[in-house]
Enzyme design. Structure first.
Site, short mmCIF file in Angstrom:
data_model
loop_
_atom_site.label_atom_id
_atom_site.label_comp_id
_atom_site.label_asym_id
_atom_site.label_seq_id
_atom_site.Cartn_x
_atom_site.Cartn_y
_atom_site.Cartn_z
N HIS A 225 -5.00 -1.34 8.56
CA HIS A 225 -5.16 -2.62 9.27
C HIS A 225 -6.60 -2.65 9.79
O HIS A 225 -7.54 -2.53 9.01
CB HIS A 225 -4.08 -2.68 10.35
CG HIS A 225 -3.90 -4.02 11.03
ND1 HIS A 225 -4.49 -5.17 10.63
CD2 HIS A 225 -3.15 -4.36 12.13
CE1 HIS A 225 -4.13 -6.17 11.43
NE2 HIS A 225 -3.31 -5.70 12.35
N HIS B 6 -5.20 -7.09 -0.02
CA HIS B 6 -4.56 -7.78 1.10
C HIS B 6 -3.13 -8.09 0.76
O HIS B 6 -2.83 -8.41 -0.40
CB HIS B 6 -5.30 -9.08 1.46
CG HIS B 6 -5.01 -9.53 2.83
ND1 HIS B 6 -3.94 -10.35 3.13
CD2 HIS B 6 -5.63 -9.26 4.01
CE1 HIS B 6 -3.92 -10.56 4.43
NE2 HIS B 6 -4.92 -9.92 4.99
N ASP C 85 -12.55 -6.87 6.39
CA ASP C 85 -13.16 -5.64 6.89
C ASP C 85 -14.35 -5.17 6.07
O ASP C 85 -15.11 -4.32 6.53
CB ASP C 85 -12.11 -4.51 6.95
CG ASP C 85 -11.09 -4.78 8.04
OD1 ASP C 85 -11.51 -5.15 9.14
OD2 ASP C 85 -9.89 -4.66 7.77
N1 COA Z 1 -8.10 0.16 -3.31
C1 COA Z 1 -7.53 0.51 -4.47
N2 COA Z 1 -6.36 0.03 -4.89
C2 COA Z 1 -5.73 -0.84 -4.09
C3 COA Z 1 -6.28 -1.26 -2.87
C4 COA Z 1 -7.50 -0.72 -2.48
N3 COA Z 1 -8.07 -1.06 -1.31
N4 COA Z 1 -5.45 -2.14 -2.28
C5 COA Z 1 -4.42 -2.27 -3.11
N5 COA Z 1 -4.57 -1.49 -4.20
C6 COA Z 1 -3.68 -1.36 -5.32
C7 COA Z 1 -2.63 -0.29 -4.98
O1 COA Z 1 -3.05 1.00 -5.39
C8 COA Z 1 -1.43 -0.79 -5.75
O2 COA Z 1 -1.62 -0.49 -7.10
P1 COA Z 1 -0.37 0.00 -8.01
O3 COA Z 1 0.58 -1.16 -7.98
O4 COA Z 1 -1.01 0.28 -9.30
O5 COA Z 1 0.18 1.20 -7.30
C9 COA Z 1 -1.54 -2.31 -5.60
O6 COA Z 1 -2.94 -2.57 -5.46
C10 COA Z 1 -0.78 -2.87 -4.42
O7 COA Z 1 -1.21 -2.18 -3.24
P2 COA Z 1 -0.32 -1.93 -1.97
O8 COA Z 1 -0.96 -0.88 -1.12
O9 COA Z 1 1.10 -1.71 -2.38
O10 COA Z 1 -0.41 -3.35 -1.28
P3 COA Z 1 0.05 -3.72 0.19
O11 COA Z 1 0.25 -5.17 0.19
O12 COA Z 1 1.18 -2.86 0.61
O13 COA Z 1 -1.19 -3.28 1.08
C11 COA Z 1 -3.29 -3.23 2.07
C12 COA Z 1 -2.19 -4.12 1.50
C13 COA Z 1 -4.30 -4.11 2.79
C14 COA Z 1 -2.68 -2.27 3.10
C15 COA Z 1 -3.96 -2.45 0.90
O14 COA Z 1 -4.58 -3.36 0.03
C16 COA Z 1 -4.93 -1.41 1.42
O15 COA Z 1 -4.52 -0.29 1.75
N6 COA Z 1 -6.26 -1.76 1.49
C17 COA Z 1 -7.22 -0.83 2.01
C18 COA Z 1 -7.23 -0.85 3.53
C19 COA Z 1 -7.80 -2.13 4.07
O16 COA Z 1 -8.85 -2.58 3.66
N7 COA Z 1 -7.10 -2.69 5.07
C20 COA Z 1 -7.53 -3.89 5.76
C21 COA Z 1 -6.64 -5.02 5.42
S1 COA Z 1 -7.26 -6.55 6.07
#
Ligand code: COA
Length: 369
Positions: free
Chosen positions: A218, A257, A308
């Site tokens: 987050h 996201h 971010d």
């Molecule tokens: N880098 C690499 N791969 C990513 C990614 C990232 N930042 N964000 C998502 N993905 C990929 C995942 O590996 C997953 O791939 P797969 O289906 O092949 O396993 C897919 O995209 C879905 O990701 P997931 O983590 O399940 O999505 P979510 O909706 O649960 O999570 C976030 C959303 C924001 C938590 C996630 O994108 C993330 O961890 N981002 C990095 C942290 C971040 O920037 N957070 C701030 C959010 S405003």
């Protein structure tokens, strides 16, 4: 059954924020966030979030007066800040300070909406002062007293560094505060609403929200982005670095996201400001590295950056230390969190979902005696 992480679940009605993840649109109380950034200051947007309407001139003057009056920290808060371990992460210090604010406020148990609005305004003013003071104290510098004539944004930068920011820097930071002020049922806001829905007090709700914002999935992501940009060091190294992370199945911070399937509208502004500040300050490398990272993420994963990503280089160029990025996020989001707490109190029902139980049943106790 709901998907993991409550994905796509609509938890309740709300009149505060519309987030259209397909069109990449963000609307606060009916106003597009782009329109608000162009034409308003953070104080107007906070008023909008709390009350549902942009302030008239007299209301804005009154709000500015109140925020200025609430900015100085009490002696008790200065003592607390002095007693807490200066080496603790600033988000943890902030969490403790906000919790402590509730200890001595006799209004904390009030169910009067006007009193809760007062506390919302006070917390929004105080959180910014606490964040700035955390930084001053750990550097061994005395706290800087707020300057009542400055905007919320300019005053924060002033309390952090002891220098008045130039007009453009203050305006860009003001825009950052607006872009971070509200974002529907994100994890920290939802946490605040869950706490408020038990009819617990607003201090408990915001303390919980700070705890939720702290995590790297987050609000904690912005700090990690800056560390990554520094580790990459130059644009030509960006592609290899990102490919290595992806090959190791690691997340690239500042990307992806839960709701946006297209560009995060906040990133559009932040990208522009990262470039502008980098050029102005003779540090174009942060923007250039960021662009290179963004290109690879789009090519390899078709994943867009989120709020971010470019906020990291913008905050860095505004002179904000990296481990204060998430507390600064909290200082802006305080307006949105408290607006949601007020909305929750106004039409409350306990938030209590069900679990889909997947464990065993009918086990029989085999006594070890
Ligand atoms: N880098 C690499 N791969 C990513 C990614 C990232 N930042 N964000 C998502 N993905 C990929 C995942 O590996 C997953 O791939 P797969 O289906 O092949 O396993 C897919 O995209 C879905 O990701 P997931 O983590 O399940 O999505 P979510 O909706 O649960 O999570 C976030 C959303 C924001 C938590 C996630 O994108 C993330 O961890 N981002 C990095 C942290 C971040 O920037 N957070 C701030 C959010 S405003």
């Amino acid at each position: 059954m709901a998907g993991a992480g409550l994905q796509d679940v609509i938890a309740s009605d709300s009149k505060i924020c519309l987030l259209d993840g397909v069109k990449g649109r963000l609307v606060y109380r009916g106003y597009d966030v782009a329109d608000l950034v162009e034409h308003c200051g953070f104080e107007e947007v906070a008023h909008l979030l709390w009350t549902g309407a942009l302030p008239k001139a007299a209301e804005l003057a009154e709000l500015k007066r109140k925020l200025a009056a609430h900015r100085p920290l009490s002696g008790a808060m200065h003592h607390l800040l002095g007693d807490l371990p200066a080496s603790a992460p600033p988000m943890s210090l902030l969490r403790t300070c906000v919790s402590a604010m509730g200890l001595t406020d006799p209004r904390a148990e009030s169910s009067d909406p006007a009193v809760n609005l007062e506390m919302a305004q006070e917390m929004t003013a105080q959180i910014a002062s606490i964040v700035a003071s955390i930084h001053r104290l750990r550097r061994g510098h005395g706290p800087v007293q707020p300057e009542p004539g400055l905007s919320h944004a300019a005053n924060f930068l002033y309390m952090l560094s002891g220098r008045r920011p130039d007009e453009r820097a203050a305006r860009i930071f003001d825009g950052c505060l607006i872009l971070h002020a509200e974002h529907e049922f994100n994890a920290s806001t939802f946490a605040a609403r869950v706490i408020a829905a038990t009819l617990s007090d607003i201090y408990s709700a915001i303390t919980g929200a700070i705890g939720a914002l702290r995590g790297p999935l987050h609000g904690g992501a912005n700090q990690k982005v800056m560390l990554m940009l520094q580790e990459i060091g130059q644009p030509s190294r960006a592609a290899d670095h990102v490919r290595r992370l992806l090959a190791a199945k690691q997340k690239v911070m500042g990307f992806g996201h839960r709701v946006y399937k297209t560009e995060d509208p906040r990133a559009t502004f932040l990208r522009r400001w990262s470039q502008e500040l980098g050029e102005k300050l003779g540090q174009p490398q942060w923007f250039e590295i960021s662009q290179a990272v963004e290109r690879v993420m789009l090519e390899e994963k078709k994943i867009h950056c989120n709020v971010d990503f470019y906020s990291a280089s913008v905050y860095h160029l505004l002179g904000i230390p990296t481990d204060l990025f998430t507390p600064v996020f909290a200082a802006s989001r305080a307006a949105g969190w408290t607006a949601h707490v007020l909305e929750q109190y106004a039409d409350n029902r306990l938030i209590r979902p069900l679990a889909h139980y997947v464990g065993p049943v009918d086990l029989k106790v085999q006594s070890a005696k």
